[in-house]
Design a protein around this motif. Sequence first.
Motif, mmCIF file in Angstrom:
data_model
loop_
_atom_site.group_PDB
_atom_site.id
_atom_site.type_symbol
_atom_site.label_atom_id
_atom_site.label_comp_id
_atom_site.label_asym_id
_atom_site.label_seq_id
_atom_site.Cartn_x
_atom_site.Cartn_y
_atom_site.Cartn_z
ATOM 1 N N GLN A 102 0.840 -1.429 0.010
ATOM 2 C CA GLN A 102 0.019 0.186 -0.286
ATOM 3 C C GLN A 102 0.876 0.823 -0.208
ATOM 4 O OE1 GLN A 102 -3.274 0.045 -0.298
ATOM 5 N NE2 GLN A 102 -3.022 2.349 -0.386
ATOM 6 N N THR A 103 1.421 1.176 0.304
ATOM 7 C CA THR A 103 3.173 2.335 0.886
ATOM 8 C C THR A 103 3.836 2.474 -0.228
ATOM 9 O OG1 THR A 103 3.557 1.441 2.818
ATOM 10 C CG2 THR A 103 5.032 3.524 1.885
ATOM 11 N N ILE A 104 4.141 1.579 -1.315
ATOM 12 C CA ILE A 104 4.679 1.556 -2.953
ATOM 13 C C ILE A 104 3.122 2.455 -3.799
ATOM 14 C CG2 ILE A 104 5.971 0.008 -4.589
ATOM 15 C CD1 ILE A 104 6.919 0.853 -1.571
ATOM 16 N N LEU A 105 2.239 1.342 -3.552
ATOM 17 C CA LEU A 105 0.949 1.977 -4.441
ATOM 18 C C LEU A 105 0.619 3.701 -4.301
ATOM 19 C CD1 LEU A 105 -1.003 1.403 -6.400
ATOM 20 C CD2 LEU A 105 -2.872 0.693 -4.627
ATOM 21 N N ASN A 106 0.605 4.239 -2.756
ATOM 22 C CA ASN A 106 0.507 5.390 -2.211
ATOM 23 C C ASN A 106 1.375 6.098 -3.300
ATOM 24 O OD1 ASN A 106 -1.750 5.026 -1.492
ATOM 25 N ND2 ASN A 106 -0.820 4.824 1.419
ATOM 26 N N ARG A 107 2.828 6.156 -3.028
ATOM 27 C CA ARG A 107 3.811 6.466 -4.056
ATOM 28 C C ARG A 107 3.917 6.835 -5.225
ATOM 29 N NH1 ARG A 107 9.768 5.307 -1.423
ATOM 30 N NH2 ARG A 107 9.760 6.303 -0.203
ATOM 31 N N SER A 139 5.369 -8.543 -8.232
ATOM 32 C CA SER A 139 5.697 -8.831 -6.397
ATOM 33 C C SER A 139 5.278 -10.480 -6.200
ATOM 34 C CB SER A 139 6.040 -7.901 -5.651
ATOM 35 O OG SER A 139 4.147 -7.849 -5.751
ATOM 36 N N SER A 140 3.924 -10.868 -6.232
ATOM 37 C CA SER A 140 3.622 -12.069 -5.705
ATOM 38 C C SER A 140 2.950 -12.080 -5.219
ATOM 39 C CB SER A 140 4.396 -13.051 -6.896
ATOM 40 O OG SER A 140 4.971 -13.582 -7.545
ATOM 41 N N ARG A 141 2.572 -11.092 -3.878
ATOM 42 C CA ARG A 141 1.646 -10.710 -3.180
ATOM 43 C C ARG A 141 0.519 -9.868 -2.591
ATOM 44 N NH1 ARG A 141 6.339 -7.035 0.601
ATOM 45 N NH2 ARG A 141 4.461 -6.424 1.105
ATOM 46 N N LEU A 142 -0.310 -9.465 -3.981
ATOM 47 C CA LEU A 142 -0.923 -9.146 -4.412
ATOM 48 C C LEU A 142 -2.091 -9.214 -3.515
ATOM 49 C CD1 LEU A 142 -1.400 -7.240 -7.775
ATOM 50 C CD2 LEU A 142 -1.026 -6.309 -5.878
ATOM 51 N N SER A 143 -2.561 -11.065 -3.766
ATOM 52 C CA SER A 143 -3.304 -11.651 -2.996
ATOM 53 C C SER A 143 -3.371 -11.379 -1.680
ATOM 54 C CB SER A 143 -3.771 -13.246 -3.702
ATOM 55 O OG SER A 143 -2.035 -13.613 -3.305
ATOM 56 N N LYS A 144 -2.259 -11.322 -0.925
ATOM 57 C CA LYS A 144 -2.192 -11.419 0.214
ATOM 58 C C LYS A 144 -2.655 -9.723 1.390
ATOM 59 C CE LYS A 144 1.803 -13.967 0.285
ATOM 60 N NZ LYS A 144 3.329 -14.250 0.754
ATOM 61 N N GLU A 145 -3.008 -8.925 0.298
ATOM 62 C CA GLU A 145 -3.415 -7.449 0.186
ATOM 63 C C GLU A 145 -4.849 -7.069 -0.334
ATOM 64 O OE1 GLU A 145 -0.272 -4.512 0.852
ATOM 65 O OE2 GLU A 145 1.497 -5.818 1.639
ATOM 66 N N PRO A 146 -5.841 -7.064 -0.473
ATOM 67 C CA PRO A 146 -6.488 -7.141 -0.763
ATOM 68 C C PRO A 146 -7.503 -5.851 -1.575
ATOM 69 C CG PRO A 146 -7.265 -8.415 0.686
ATOM 70 C CD PRO A 146 -5.811 -8.151 1.147
ATOM 71 N N GLN A 147 -7.008 -4.924 -0.051
ATOM 72 C CA GLN A 147 -7.171 -3.848 -0.207
ATOM 73 C C GLN A 147 -6.346 -2.890 -1.710
ATOM 74 O OE1 GLN A 147 -9.750 -1.640 0.355
ATOM 75 N NE2 GLN A 147 -10.426 -3.824 1.530
ATOM 76 N N VAL A 148 -5.063 -3.417 -1.380
ATOM 77 C CA VAL A 148 -3.936 -2.930 -2.814
ATOM 78 C C VAL A 148 -4.616 -3.204 -3.562
ATOM 79 C CG1 VAL A 148 -1.863 -3.352 -3.439
ATOM 80 C CG2 VAL A 148 -2.426 -2.789 -1.219
ATOM 81 N N VAL A 149 -4.841 -4.864 -3.839
ATOM 82 C CA VAL A 149 -5.354 -5.584 -5.386
ATOM 83 C C VAL A 149 -6.913 -4.112 -5.939
ATOM 84 C CG1 VAL A 149 -7.331 -6.928 -6.627
ATOM 85 C CG2 VAL A 149 -5.091 -7.495 -4.663
#
Length: 1035
Positions: A102-107, A139-149
């Motif tokens: 989420q931090t990287i997406l905001n940036r 990064s293969s981590r999207l499924s772990k953070e639904p709000q980032v998806v």
Amino acid sequence: MSVEMVELVVKAPEPVRPAGILQQNRVFLDFFWDLAKPDQEVRLKAVEDLIQYLRSNNKADELEYTFKRLVDGLAHTRETARPGFSLALGQVLSAFEEVSLQTILNRIKEKHSLQKVKKKLIRNALFGNLFGVLALHQSSRLSKEPQVVLGCVQLLQSLSQHRQHLKDLPSKTMMDILTEIPEEVFEEVLLSALQTDLASAFSTPEQMQLLLVALQRFPQTLKPKKLKKLLGSTTIINADNIPKLTEVLKKAAHSVKKECVLPAVVLDLLKLSLKEDSFQLFWNKAIVEGMLKQQSGPTHYLSFRLLGSALPLLSVEQLKEVLSGDVMTHYGEHVVSKPDRFKLAPEMDTYVSDFLQNCQDSEKQLVVMVAFSSLTNMGYPVVPSVWRVVQHLQPAALQDYVDWLKSMFVQPQLDKLLDFSTRKNSSQCLSGLVKENSIFRLRKWIVSRLTSIIDNHHVKKQEDLVMDVARFVFFHALFNMKSSLLSLKHRPLIPAGGDSAEGAAVNQKRAMGVTADGTMWIYHLVQYAQVLLTQPKSIQSSQPFSPEQRQAWDSMLESVASLKKKSKKDQTAESSAFQQLFLLVGMHLFKDPEELLDIMKDMQSCVDKAQQKTSKKKKKKPEQEHEPEWVEVMVDILLSLLSQPSRHIRQVCKTVFSSICPHVTAAALTAILDVSNTHKDDMSDEDGDDSDKDEDDEAEEEDGDEEEDEEEDMEEGEVDQNFRVELMKVLQKQNALEDGSSDEDLDDDAMMEMDKKMSVLFSEQKKKTQAKKDEKTKLLKEKTLVRDFKIKVLDLIEVFVARQAGSPLVLSLVEPLLALIDRGMSSGSNQQEQDFLRRAADIFRNQLCRSKVYCKTVGDRQGELHDLLDKMMSKTQKLSDSSVGLYYFSASLYVVKVLRGAPPAADAKEEQTDEKAAENEVCLPQTDRCLSFTGNMDMDRVSAVFREALTSFMSRRKSPLTTQMFTDLFNRFPVLCVNLLDTAVQHITSGVREHQQVKMFHPFLLQEQWGRGGKQEIKPSSTIFTNQLYSSKPQ
């Protein structure tokens, strides 16, 4: 400056500040420079090194700086740099999971905000956001953070409005994200965000593709009830949605107009129709009635590509329906009418080839092959007769396909063909003439199709199939069934048990032209022909034999049987070759009996004489002394057969000649040379005209060509002048040329009479002009046939050189081949002339002059060979083209090799060393015995010949000789170098051209190396060469 420096030193030190990244580590910063480079390997290495560096150092400030640089690089102005930064960001996020996505997406949103960026940088910002989302996905981590998806999908939805820059990349990225997340995340988080896009699936191909991917990935969420709520129907493909689907397909077709590919959404819709059991509705309504109704263009190309892509997905019944419908018809019209650069045929061949290669169902393979073979234009199939996809057929499918071809040949059923010509003009095509023409065209293609299947070595076929096809073609080419038996199906009339090994594959490696049990294929066909000839009541020949021809046929069978009986006791290649030749001529009796009847008799006589040779020698009768040898007659027979335009005859003649090579006489070889070299007296005439010929040969030839052109122009001028005189006579008779006369002074009858006479005059002139053109075309065709025949005759020369390289008769080939090459260099430049010249040059230089086997017993021909050497070297010096001179010089070296012969008591290793030195042009150490051995060479005479050539090379500015020729001479025959040192030193110090002086150092410096190596024969001369060379003054 010194005062200020002192003051700096004196000042109290300030507090030490922490060194920044820029001052701290230059190696760390180079990683980011490498990420922006265009080389992909450099970028990948930089990503790997960067992650390794961050893990080893584990510094928070460097990790923070890394994210800052990578996020900034997503919008790099260089297009090749953006993927590098995106990949690096994704891999760093995957390696450091403690960093929140989420931090990287905001940036990313903040750095590349579309509201804050300048207008000229809007494109870079768009790609920055897109590659940022791609990095989060990688990064293969999207499924772990639904709000980032959810945030990524919403960002992609906003980017999809800028199609002029990003095209369909946002939609494809959303589909990739959907394939990664679990169904729970989709149902709880994304379904509400994507509801608008899913509900408007019939608006664009991208939204339809998004819906299809969601249906495939999350079937439990998008149940029929949910689809009813989104689309208004429980299924996507139904009668109400067909118009909407057609519009989506049209948009998809035009979107890939330049890419020439099948859109993924189209193939997914086809798969969905099969799943929903609505394939027939989709194909007939959306494709046939929707896409094909448009003008020929992208929609048609999409339909054809969908047809090819659908082959692996359809059942047998569906394949039959699709491959016999309108899409196939339009495809046939497309192949026939479109230019080559617009044809889709190569793509369709790939589709069919891939299907047949991956399909193990013989029934499906047969349906596809029959359907494409049934697509005809006025009876002629659209696919080529040499269609290579047949090599992927299973044996059962291949057998059924061959049976279908045979049945269509015997009883053509035009109504079962998909003939697109009959759809337009059915009444015209049903007329007798057109129907007969269509049957002829179909049968012509079927015969070519059957023969191409047999010729294709990649096709998995059995010997029984090959023999069946051969008999079928043979029977229908030369025989007819009686009318009362026409209804019977044609079957082989010879029991299959004695023909070939049961189930033996012809793809196994064995001698050409024989079956697995060693019997020749042509022998089986001759047996089959004999059975057909013995059944006149049911079968009749299209060209019946006369009594004399039938006697020749029976005699051929007896000769073959006799040869086979003798070969069982003593199997020889000669006996097998005679059998094959007898069988070949016997088969061609059906085609041209009058011409081959005499050849059959001559062959019988040759065999009888050849067999007498093998028995005890008998004294010749006086009347037999003047008769030609049997091998000479056999050579004449082979030459006459080579004039036939048949590849099979050419191969058989080559095989037979290779068997009789040991018996070939000088007269037989002369007969071959007379055919291949019609100007054989050129070199002998040159002997007396050497004093008149110089470097102006080409100029004389050009003058001769100009004179011929002038004569032709004069002839044309005479014809035109005669026509002009005749025309003047006609006009004078009608007083049309009198002063002051005009057309109005002539009455109608006079005008009509003058018109008739002028019409006759012009008609005669047109006939004369056409006759001249026809004569010129006829002469050109004759010249082409003659040249093609000579190319075939070169086969015999090549075989003789390969089989009898050690025979003294090979020496008689040198001059004719040189004359042939010399004329070929100055003849026409058409492709056939070039092929003939290239073939002759290859035989001469690579197979004759460079052969490891050569004549080592000169006998009493030393004087003749010395004269030949002198003659060729004299000719070489008078040539104007060094490329021709190279062949003459190679021939001279070959004669020297023959004169020298094999060194006494030289073992095989020394011989091999000498050959390698000749090929690689590298001087290898040899024994004193080999270096000093001269054999039958007259050293004084041979040295004088090459000394004259060396003098010519060093003193003439335009010499056809080259340095490489003399290098080759001294590499192969270093003993000659001793006698040429003085001449070389003299010309090196006072030569005409400086570059030749330098180049002549090479062969003699090699001799200097041998002298230092202790070679007694060379050392004194090398010392003379060195002393004279270094004591001479520079010129």
